[in-house]
Design a protein around this motif. Structure first.
Motif, PDB file in Angstrom:
ATOM      1  N   ALA A 121       0.820  -1.249  -0.033  1.00 32.36           N
ATOM      2  CA  ALA A 121       0.171   0.000  -0.049  1.00 32.36           C
ATOM      3  C   ALA A 121       0.776   1.172  -0.009  1.00 32.36           C
ATOM      4  CB  ALA A 121      -1.151  -0.178   1.242  1.00 32.36           C
ATOM      5  N   THR A 127     -10.032  -9.047   3.570  1.00 34.20           N
ATOM      6  CA  THR A 127      -8.635  -8.796   4.406  1.00 34.20           C
ATOM      7  C   THR A 127      -8.785  -9.447   5.720  1.00 34.20           C
ATOM      8  OG1 THR A 127      -7.986  -6.510   3.303  1.00 34.20           O
ATOM      9  CG2 THR A 127      -7.119  -7.047   5.536  1.00 34.20           C
ATOM     10  N   LYS A 174      -1.358  -7.051   7.288  1.00 35.03           N
ATOM     11  CA  LYS A 174      -0.626  -6.286   6.179  1.00 35.03           C
ATOM     12  C   LYS A 174      -0.162  -7.093   4.971  1.00 35.03           C
ATOM     13  CE  LYS A 174       2.399  -4.811   9.274  1.00 35.03           C
ATOM     14  NZ  LYS A 174       3.829  -3.987   9.672  1.00 35.03           N
ATOM     15  N   SER A 221      -2.421  -8.077   1.925  1.00 34.96           N
ATOM     16  CA  SER A 221      -2.327  -7.066   0.836  1.00 34.96           C
ATOM     17  C   SER A 221      -1.745  -7.725  -0.332  1.00 34.96           C
ATOM     18  CB  SER A 221      -1.530  -5.734   1.075  1.00 34.96           C
ATOM     19  OG  SER A 221      -0.201  -6.140   1.379  1.00 34.96           O
ATOM     20  N   SER A 243      -3.828  -9.559  -3.329  1.00 39.07           N
ATOM     21  CA  SER A 243      -4.534  -8.739  -4.223  1.00 39.07           C
ATOM     22  C   SER A 243      -3.698  -9.255  -5.788  1.00 39.07           C
ATOM     23  CB  SER A 243      -4.225  -7.492  -4.158  1.00 39.07           C
ATOM     24  OG  SER A 243      -2.785  -6.985  -4.108  1.00 39.07           O
ATOM     25  N   THR A 260      -6.360  -3.772  -0.886  1.00 34.65           N
ATOM     26  CA  THR A 260      -5.595  -3.309  -1.852  1.00 34.65           C
ATOM     27  C   THR A 260      -5.796  -3.229  -3.187  1.00 34.65           C
ATOM     28  OG1 THR A 260      -3.713  -3.708   0.085  1.00 34.65           O
ATOM     29  CG2 THR A 260      -3.156  -3.344  -2.489  1.00 34.65           C
ATOM     30  N   TYR A 284      -6.188   0.283   7.186  1.00 34.90           N
ATOM     31  CA  TYR A 284      -5.271  -0.763   7.632  1.00 34.90           C
ATOM     32  C   TYR A 284      -4.643  -0.256   8.924  1.00 34.90           C
ATOM     33  CZ  TYR A 284      -4.382  -3.530   3.277  1.00 34.90           C
ATOM     34  OH  TYR A 284      -4.557  -4.499   2.237  1.00 34.90           O
TER      35      TYR A 284
END
Lengths: 219, 215, 258
Positions: free
Chosen positions: A66, B21, B157, B160, B163, B171, B195
């Protein structure tokens, strides 16, 4: 198979070179940034410390991917237009900086206050104290954690392939898409990383014991 | 100019996507706990072959980037005749990867228990199974809770990355949103905020647990 | 003979939050005299000592070194600049309970460091001087050793050498022998006696009553942040009038007889 290697070998080699390049430079950037943060945290007024604390929490609380997207795609909107490689290097440095900052912070905290007071008592300036006492002692106690986290970072470099940094992961995916050998390519990549990470872990441990022994003779 | 409207409007699709997520990281840790327990048992077993297997498992999964593991499993499953949706491949990858770290957390907690604990249990004639279920595990599980919360934050985390195989989590949804609004900065900032909130909450839970345990 | 400083402590108060650590302390120390601070632990004697070179900030009152206020520009005013404070500290040596030698430097480097960084001496000159200081404390043969290779007594003597190499006019000792094994106490006290004989002004926080009796010019007894009495050693250690001192000495003698 030989044809494949002959054709893709140079790309893979260049990809590996790029991986190592991004890893080393990104890690170095993160260390420098982290050291700066830890020092400023130690010697600045409360509001500055709060801002840095917020930075550390924000970066540690969000995924690297991100952050990369924000920097690479969002950057141009505030005038930061970067090519993939510089964006990747900056991203890796920023991403790793709070972890290094925390490593340095706790290492500085582990330097006995008495050794700093002894320097103050003979009239040493704060700058000299940082350079001659705090840094040498702090860095040595930070070393194991620094080596450890640097090794963790090798694995993060593959994420740079998503913003098209031509590192090893990127080259392997290109190759597998062109040859339809997805499984073999990714398996080979996995085995390669396994070996590579094991290797640098061993080297790291050796480097660490050697340097610690050299810098401080502790009984 | 920063568009606050886009920023705020992004939260609707992104929060909706956040369910994946949560699903991937939640299932990842749940399955990871089970597999991790088995690996930990193997690592502590008296059989050399099992210990070797556990050591290889942990070393491989901790040495290989999650993204590479993900693509490997994603492409490998159909080849060996298991045709499952991408979501299953994603959850399995995250769980397997987590299991390596979790088994190490548990091994650490068990090893950290003072030897006197089992000795005291043995001394009163407790059977080996009871030693584990009554003495060792209850203490080790409590001790490892903060580390497990930390692992869950890492998984949120790491999720992500799924994706990449097309799972519409935060994400991926922000990529789609950025493409339609042409405002990547606002959208990715919104994603980062989500997040951050999830992880700050989890970190709060972790600290609370740690304080409770400290008593 | 060294040029020795005087110390004048006037109405000094120190608070840690609500805790009143030093209560209206008054004391004067003449040049070349040795003052021992004694009292039970937590009585504030180390705090008072650390206020003298402003490692600890006192909240009110004044401490004058050779008539010059330390820590503040004016009594009760704003703090003095760190540069000015550093200049004053150059002439005040301090020796700590835990030695606080820098573990990444040899004995010689520990002593030379201040000469180079603070006095701005060239390395060669600083090292010659450092070697002299180490000779003086009887460690001429240990200059190349790191602290981890030295006994506690040797480490403390290096720490003393580090302080005297700076040519101080006042030396502060914060329980210099408390962290030492009993058989190593003597070598450190010998060095301190020699320093006293040279005419150095010394303030020593100590539990060594023998040292206080034989070397000190005056002994100060503190309890609960208060200065109970300052007097000649005999008057404090042998014929104390105050019941608090009597009880402290009784406990001390009980612990040290077997």
């Amino acid at each position: 198979m030989n044809d494949l290697l002959a054709h893709y070998g140079p790309f893979l080699l260049r990809g590996f070179g790029m991986t190592v390049f991004c890893w080393l430079l990104g890690t170095a950037g993160g260390m420098v940034l982290g050291l700066a943060i830890a020092l400023v945290q130690r010697y600045s007024i409360a509001p500055v410390r709060w801002v840095l604390r917020a930075y550390i929490e924000a970066i540690r609380g969000t995924p690297f991917l991100a952050q990369l997207f924000l920097l690479y795609y969002g950057g141009p909107m505030f005038g930061l237009r970067l090519d993939p490689v510089p964006a990747g290097l900056l991203g890796l440095s920023v991403y790793s900086s709070p972890y290094f900052a925390e490593i340095f912070r706790s290492a500085f905290g582990s330097v006995p206050i008495g050794q700093i007071e002894a320097a103050r008592a003979i009239g040493m300036s704060e700058f000299s104290i940082v350079r001659r006492i705090l840094l040498p002692l702090g860095l040595v106690s930070a070393l194991p954690a620094m080596v450890n986290f640097s090794i963790v970072l090798t694995k993060e470099t593959v994420i740079l392939s998503i913003i098209t940094v031509p590192e090893l992961m990127y080259q392997v995916q290109r190759m597998s898409a062109e040859t339809f050998r997805y499984v073999e390519a990714n398996l080979a990549l996995a085995l390669f990383f396994w070996g590579f990470v094991e290797l640098i872990s061993r080297l790291g441990r050796r480097f660490e014991t050697r340097i610690t022994k050299h810098l401080i003779e502790r009984t | 100019m920063f568009s606050w409207t886009t920023f705020w409007e992004s939260f609707i699709p992104l929060l909706w996507a956040a369910r994946f997520t949560v699903l991937v990281s939640g299932l990842g840790i749940a399955l990871g706990l089970v597999i991790g327990a088995l690996i930990c048992a193997a690592a502590l077993s008296p059989m050399k072959a099992l210990r070797l297997f556990a050591a290889l498992w942990v070393s491989f999964l901790r040495g290989v980037p999650l993204l590479v593991q993900l693509l490997l499993i994603y492409f490998l499953l159909p080849v060996i005749g298991i045709d499952v949706p991408a979501l299953v491949a994603a959850v399995v990858t995250v769980a397997i990867c987590a299991s390596a770290y979790i088994s190490e957390i548990w091994r650490g907690a068990i090893n950290a228990l003072p030897r006197g604990q089992t000795e005291a249990a043995k001394a009163i004639g407790m059977a080996p199974l009871a030693q584990w279920t009554r003495i060792i595990l209850p203490q080790a599980v409590t001790m490892s809770l903060p580390a497990l919360i930390n692992e869950l934050i890492l998984l949120v985390k790491a999720s992500s990355l799924v994706s990449v195989v097309g799972i519409m989590e935060i994400t991926r949804a922000s990529q789609a949103q950025a493409a339609t609004t042409f405002r990547p900065l606002e959208v990715y900032l919104a994603a980062a905020c989500i997040y951050l909130v999830i992880n700050l909450c989890l970190a709060g839970v972790g600290r609370w647990l740690e304080q409770r345990m400290a008593v | 003979m060294v040029r020795a400083s005087s110390v004048e402590i006037r109405k000094v108060n120190k608070f840690y939050g609500p805790f009143h650590a030093l209560k209206d302390i008054d004391m004067s120390i003449e040049p070349g005299k040795v003052t021992c601070l004694i009292g039970p632990s937590g009585s504030g004697k180390s705090t008072l000592l650390r206020c003298v070179n402003f490692l600890e900030e006192y909240n009110s009152g004044e401490i004058l070194i050779d008539g010059e206020l330390i820590g503040y520009e004016t009594a009760g005013g704003k703090k003095m600049s760190s540069r000015r404070l550093r200049e004053m500290r150059r002439t005040i040596g301090m020796v700590f309970q835990q030695f606080n030698l820098w573990p990444h430097m040899t004995a010689l480097q520990n002593v030379a460091e201040g000469l180079i960084r603070v006095r701005g001496m060239a390395k060669a000159e600083a090292e010659t001087r450092a070697a002299d200081a180490l000779e003086k404390v009887g460690l001429g043969d240990r200059m190349g050793n790191h602290p981890s290779r030295l006994s506690g007594g040797q480490q403390q003597r290096v720490a003393i050498a580090r302080a005297i190499a700076m040519e101080p006019r006042l030396m502060l000792f914060d329980e210099p022998t408390s962290a030492l094994d009993p058989e190593l106490v003597g070598e450190v006290l010998t060095v301190m006696k020699a320093l006293a004989a040279e005419g150095m002004t010394m303030v020593v926080v100590t539990h060594e009553m023998g040292f206080a009796a034989h070397v000190a010019d005056q002994v100060a007894f503190m309890e609960q942040g208060e200065l109970v009495a300052v007097d000649a050693p005999a008057n404090i250690l042998h014929h104390p009038e105050d019941p608090r001192i009597q009880s402290f000495l009784r406990t001390y003698h009980e612990r040290n007889s077997f």
